[in-house]
Enzyme design. Sequence first.
Site, PDB file in Angstrom:
ATOM      1  N   SER A 156      62.147   0.015 -35.703  1.00  0.00           N
ATOM      2  CA  SER A 156      61.572   1.323 -36.018  1.00  0.00           C
ATOM      3  C   SER A 156      62.582   2.408 -35.707  1.00  0.00           C
ATOM      4  CB  SER A 156      60.299   1.562 -35.195  1.00  0.00           C
ATOM      5  OG  SER A 156      59.858   2.901 -35.309  1.00  0.00           O
ATOM      6  N   TYR A 171      55.772   1.550 -27.070  1.00  0.00           N
ATOM      7  CA  TYR A 171      56.182   1.189 -28.436  1.00  0.00           C
ATOM      8  C   TYR A 171      57.665   1.472 -28.636  1.00  0.00           C
ATOM      9  CZ  TYR A 171      56.437   1.221 -33.538  1.00  0.00           C
ATOM     10  OH  TYR A 171      56.795   0.979 -34.846  1.00  0.00           O
ATOM     11  N   LYS A 175      60.626  -1.387 -29.410  1.00  0.00           N
ATOM     12  CA  LYS A 175      61.433  -1.415 -30.633  1.00  0.00           C
ATOM     13  C   LYS A 175      62.925  -1.240 -30.324  1.00  0.00           C
ATOM     14  CE  LYS A 175      58.254  -2.168 -33.677  1.00  0.00           C
ATOM     15  NZ  LYS A 175      58.244  -3.417 -34.467  1.00  0.00           N
TER      16      LYS A 175
END
Length: 244
Positions: A156, A171, A175
């Site tokens: 991402s 998150y 990533k």
Amino acid sequence: MVLYQPSNKHVMEAFSLKGKVAVITGGSRGIGLEISNALAEAGANVAIIYHSSKDAEGIASQIEAAHSITAAAYKANVSDQKDIEAAIQQITRDFGKVDILIANSGIATAISAEDYKPEEWQEIMKVNLDGAFYSAQAAARLFKTQGFGNVIFTASVSASLVNIPQKQAAYNASKAGVVQLARCLSVEWVDFCRVNCISPGFVATEILDHHPPELREKWLSMVPANRMAATYELKGVGNLEVVE
């Protein structure tokens, strides 16, 4: 085999994946579904790995019918090493081989960093980072025996910048870990497979549904084009990573 070198083919033939077998984790929705369709369009047979989808088998049937390839769905938990290993082995038995593994499964939450409970933090890491590694590891064991293969991670843009105003430290960290993992494995596994990683920005998928409308408006205000990407716009990127 030191980093596979393709033959000098006609450009259209070079982009064909006819006869290849591709495994896509999280391949029944969002970016994963578009990847599944894209690889099928390029001629690959497709194995979708899902965990919670209620219609993955129906989706696989639709892909198969639409693109005249073989497609099937397999339920597995990517965060369980033995479960994903068993799924890859079953796919290999059913399809005869695996050429491509797309480690795409991922989840996201928006929680203030000081409020994370251990289980909330661990859940993100188990799926996004551990799951990506276990999926790649299972495929790499096969690729090492075959002497060839491709691993592609879906990371991402959040791996390299902090998206605002949502709070998603877990998150983002997961990533970033995926990106560094891909770098490490691309060197470590160079003798028997290629490893690549893509980092999409804001893409209109179900993973954004839990965010309120005002957040979406904020994001759009920071994007020059004033829109999110559609999933199909990633198809070319994904295919470029696997063509041989």
